[in-house]
Design an enzyme around this catalytic site. Structure first.
Site, mmCIF file in Angstrom:
data_model
loop_
_atom_site.group_PDB
_atom_site.id
_atom_site.type_symbol
_atom_site.label_atom_id
_atom_site.label_comp_id
_atom_site.label_asym_id
_atom_site.label_seq_id
_atom_site.Cartn_x
_atom_site.Cartn_y
_atom_site.Cartn_z
ATOM 1 C CB CYS A 10 -0.960 -0.015 1.183
ATOM 2 S SG CYS A 10 -2.007 -1.476 1.188
ATOM 3 C CG HIS A 26 -3.184 3.269 1.855
ATOM 4 N ND1 HIS A 26 -3.792 2.790 0.716
ATOM 5 C CD2 HIS A 26 -3.193 2.239 2.757
ATOM 6 C CE1 HIS A 26 -4.134 1.525 0.914
ATOM 7 N NE2 HIS A 26 -3.784 1.174 2.136
ATOM 8 C CG ASN A 53 -6.523 -1.021 1.670
ATOM 9 O OD1 ASN A 53 -5.887 -0.740 0.658
ATOM 10 N ND2 ASN A 53 -5.940 -1.354 2.815
HETATM 11 N N1 COA Z 1 -18.303 -7.991 11.120
HETATM 12 C C1 COA Z 1 -18.780 -8.119 12.352
HETATM 13 N N2 COA Z 1 -18.016 -8.326 13.436
HETATM 14 C C2 COA Z 1 -16.680 -8.408 13.222
HETATM 15 C C3 COA Z 1 -16.115 -8.291 11.969
HETATM 16 C C4 COA Z 1 -16.979 -8.079 10.879
HETATM 17 N N3 COA Z 1 -16.523 -7.945 9.619
HETATM 18 N N4 COA Z 1 -14.771 -8.412 12.069
HETATM 19 C C5 COA Z 1 -14.500 -8.600 13.367
HETATM 20 N N5 COA Z 1 -15.663 -8.591 14.060
HETATM 21 C C6 COA Z 1 -15.839 -8.753 15.507
HETATM 22 C C7 COA Z 1 -14.683 -9.464 16.144
HETATM 23 O O1 COA Z 1 -14.851 -10.860 16.096
HETATM 24 C C8 COA Z 1 -14.756 -8.929 17.556
HETATM 25 O O2 COA Z 1 -15.772 -9.603 18.250
HETATM 26 P P1 COA Z 1 -15.637 -9.916 19.813
HETATM 27 O O3 COA Z 1 -15.553 -8.573 20.476
HETATM 28 O O4 COA Z 1 -16.891 -10.653 20.099
HETATM 29 O O5 COA Z 1 -14.392 -10.724 19.965
HETATM 30 C C9 COA Z 1 -15.218 -7.482 17.364
HETATM 31 O O6 COA Z 1 -15.853 -7.445 16.080
HETATM 32 C C10 COA Z 1 -14.104 -6.483 17.380
HETATM 33 O O7 COA Z 1 -13.093 -6.946 16.506
HETATM 34 P P2 COA Z 1 -11.746 -6.181 16.329
HETATM 35 O O8 COA Z 1 -10.847 -6.957 15.419
HETATM 36 O O9 COA Z 1 -11.242 -5.812 17.691
HETATM 37 O O10 COA Z 1 -12.252 -4.850 15.587
HETATM 38 P P3 COA Z 1 -11.473 -3.530 15.288
HETATM 39 O O11 COA Z 1 -12.179 -2.383 15.878
HETATM 40 O O12 COA Z 1 -9.985 -3.642 15.531
HETATM 41 O O13 COA Z 1 -11.667 -3.416 13.721
HETATM 42 C C11 COA Z 1 -10.477 -3.705 11.680
HETATM 43 C C12 COA Z 1 -11.101 -4.390 12.872
HETATM 44 C C13 COA Z 1 -9.834 -4.745 10.776
HETATM 45 C C14 COA Z 1 -11.572 -2.974 10.890
HETATM 46 C C15 COA Z 1 -9.432 -2.665 12.175
HETATM 47 O O14 COA Z 1 -8.580 -3.249 13.117
HETATM 48 C C16 COA Z 1 -8.601 -2.088 11.059
HETATM 49 O O15 COA Z 1 -9.115 -1.490 10.122
HETATM 50 N N6 COA Z 1 -7.282 -2.228 11.151
HETATM 51 C C17 COA Z 1 -6.387 -1.738 10.100
HETATM 52 C C18 COA Z 1 -6.344 -2.747 9.009
HETATM 53 C C19 COA Z 1 -5.790 -2.181 7.716
HETATM 54 O O16 COA Z 1 -5.980 -1.036 7.427
HETATM 55 N N7 COA Z 1 -5.090 -3.021 6.943
HETATM 56 C C20 COA Z 1 -4.513 -2.657 5.704
HETATM 57 C C21 COA Z 1 -3.418 -1.688 5.882
HETATM 58 S S1 COA Z 1 -2.726 -1.223 4.396
#
Ligand code: COA
Length: 382
Positions: free
Chosen positions: A158, A308, A338
């Site tokens: 990215c 990004h 993304n």
């Molecule tokens: N739909 C519903 N629930 C979901 C889910 C989805 N798509 N994905 C995860 N969950 C649930 C998890 O299982 C967790 O449940 P629990 O509390 O019962 O255990 C809860 O939602 C929270 O999950 P978590 O992973 O802590 O969420 P988050 O707030 O960290 O958001 C991302 C997850 C991936 C959206 C976030 O971490 C993110 O965007 N990170 C950056 C990733 C990125 O940009 N990558 C590319 C970089 S170039």
């Protein structure tokens, strides 16, 4: 690249150099041993570079959050609140990445009023090439460049487009190149685990392109940049090689042979979302601040913040840290998700064509992602 750019005078220092075509710079005066191979000479006639055209292309197939909720246990509200994404475009049987890259490139060349035959270099920034050996020569072929400009790929996930932009500038300032086409194109959908709700909601496919052109130092449109890598963070985001046991070869005694190597492919995208989030929010503002410092500009000089497009919460956090108001932040993440190396040129292209970004405005652009890699560039559009 770092070495080259640090050895070359910055655009502003060119104005103090008594350079002319007839009096090339004395490289030994820069502290270089005469035993070292010769460096390319700085571009004496055109020490600056500017962004003069952009274009983009996306696949026709659109997948909404509701569509995804039929595939994995998720819903529109969770995805849009946590990420800002509402829909994304994904390659189907009807399109391919090269075609998207060519489409985006043609639009950029048309805006720049540059003929494909006048291209000196094509940089294809992608981590998902359709040929493992490189995609850029195929772009060159499909654009019909009769002069066969140099064309090669840059792999930096990215951050790819920002690295491509800086590479283009180095080629122009240090290598005498005039017209450099920088394409950011990725199809991460091919490496997404569509059963993993933690990652499949994030990504989409697209291509964007920018034409970077040599110019006088007074017109230079790259004010400062800052680039980083940290391989120790690879475990947080990767799609690594994996070997398949089934191809194991045996010798005549039935023993397992180490050679020939087993058939390999790449794993799905493995991601620790929380760690990647933390990394982006910590490193991206620092990088932009560093690029601004090198440019000698305050954050208040930024007309547009163009990050990004990974997560709206990351974009908002970086904007807040830099005190850039939301009306000066470019975001089209809701429509495309993304798109990796494509996200910055795609968002730039939409902002330019809609009249949002105008010629002469200053943009702070930053990429970040797998590697880990991250970097930023303070640029002027047009
Ligand atoms: N739909 C519903 N629930 C979901 C889910 C989805 N798509 N994905 C995860 N969950 C649930 C998890 O299982 C967790 O449940 P629990 O509390 O019962 O255990 C809860 O939602 C929270 O999950 P978590 O992973 O802590 O969420 P988050 O707030 O960290 O958001 C991302 C997850 C991936 C959206 C976030 O971490 C993110 O965007 N990170 C950056 C990733 C990125 O940009 N990558 C590319 C970089 S170039």
């Amino acid at each position: 690249m770092h070495l080259l750019s640090s050895l070359l005078p910055s655009p502003s220092s060119y104005t103090h150099f008594p350079l002319s075509i007839d009096s090339p710079p004395k490289l030994f005066a820069l502290g270089l041993s005469k035993d070292l191979p010769p460096l390319p000479l700085p571009n004496l006639r055109y020490p600056g570079c500017k962004l003069v055209g952009c274009g983009s292309a996306v696949p026709t197939l659109q997948i909404s959050n509701d569509d995804l909720s039929k595939m994995v246990d998720t819903n529109d509200e969770w995805i849009s609140v946590r990420t800002g994404i509402r829909r994304r475009r994904v390659l189907s049987g009807r399109d391919n990445l090269i075609a998207l890259g060519v489409d985006a490139s043609r639009k950029a060349l048309e805006m720049a009023k540059v003929d494909p035959d006048d291209l000196d270099l094509i940089l294809m920034c992608t981590s998902t090439p359709e040929d493992l050996f490189g995609s850029a020569p195929q772009i060159q072929k499909h654009l019909g460049c009769k002069a066969n400009p140099l064309a090669y790929d840059i792999t930096a996930a990215c951050s790819g487009f920002v690295l491509g932009l800086i590479s283009a500038a180095c080629h122009i300032r240090g290598g005498g190149f005039r017209n450099v086409l920088v394409i950011g194109a990725d199809a991460l959908s091919r490496y997404v685990d569509w059963t993993d709700r933690g990652s499949c909601i994030l990504f989409g496919d697209a291509a964007g392109a920018v034409l970077v052109q040599a110019c006088d130092s007074e017109e230079d449109g790259l004010f400062g940049f800052d680039l980083h890598s940290d391989g120790s963070g690879q475990r947080h985001l990767n799609a690594s090689i994996k070997e398949h046991e089934s191809n194991t070869a045996l010798d005549s005694n039935g023993s397992v042979l180490d050679f020939p190597p087993r058939k390999s492919s790449y794993s799905f995208i493995q991601m620790n979302g929380k760690e990647v989030f933390r990394f982006a929010v910590r490193c991206v503002p620092q990088s932009i601040e560093s690029a601004l410092e090198k440019a000698g500009l305050p954050a208040s000089s930024i007309d547009w913040l163009l990050l990004h497009q990974a997560n709206q919460r990351i974009i908002d956090a970086v904007a807040a840290r830099l005190e850039v108001p939301s009306e000066r932040v470019i975001s089209n993440l809701a429509n495309y998700g993304n798109t990796s190396a494509a996200s910055i040129p795609l968002a730039l292209d939409e902002a330019v064509r809609s009249g949002k970004v105008k010629a002469g405005q200053t943009i702070a652009a930053a990429g970040f992602g797998a590697g880990l890699t991250w970097g930023s560039a303070i640029i002027r559009w047009g």
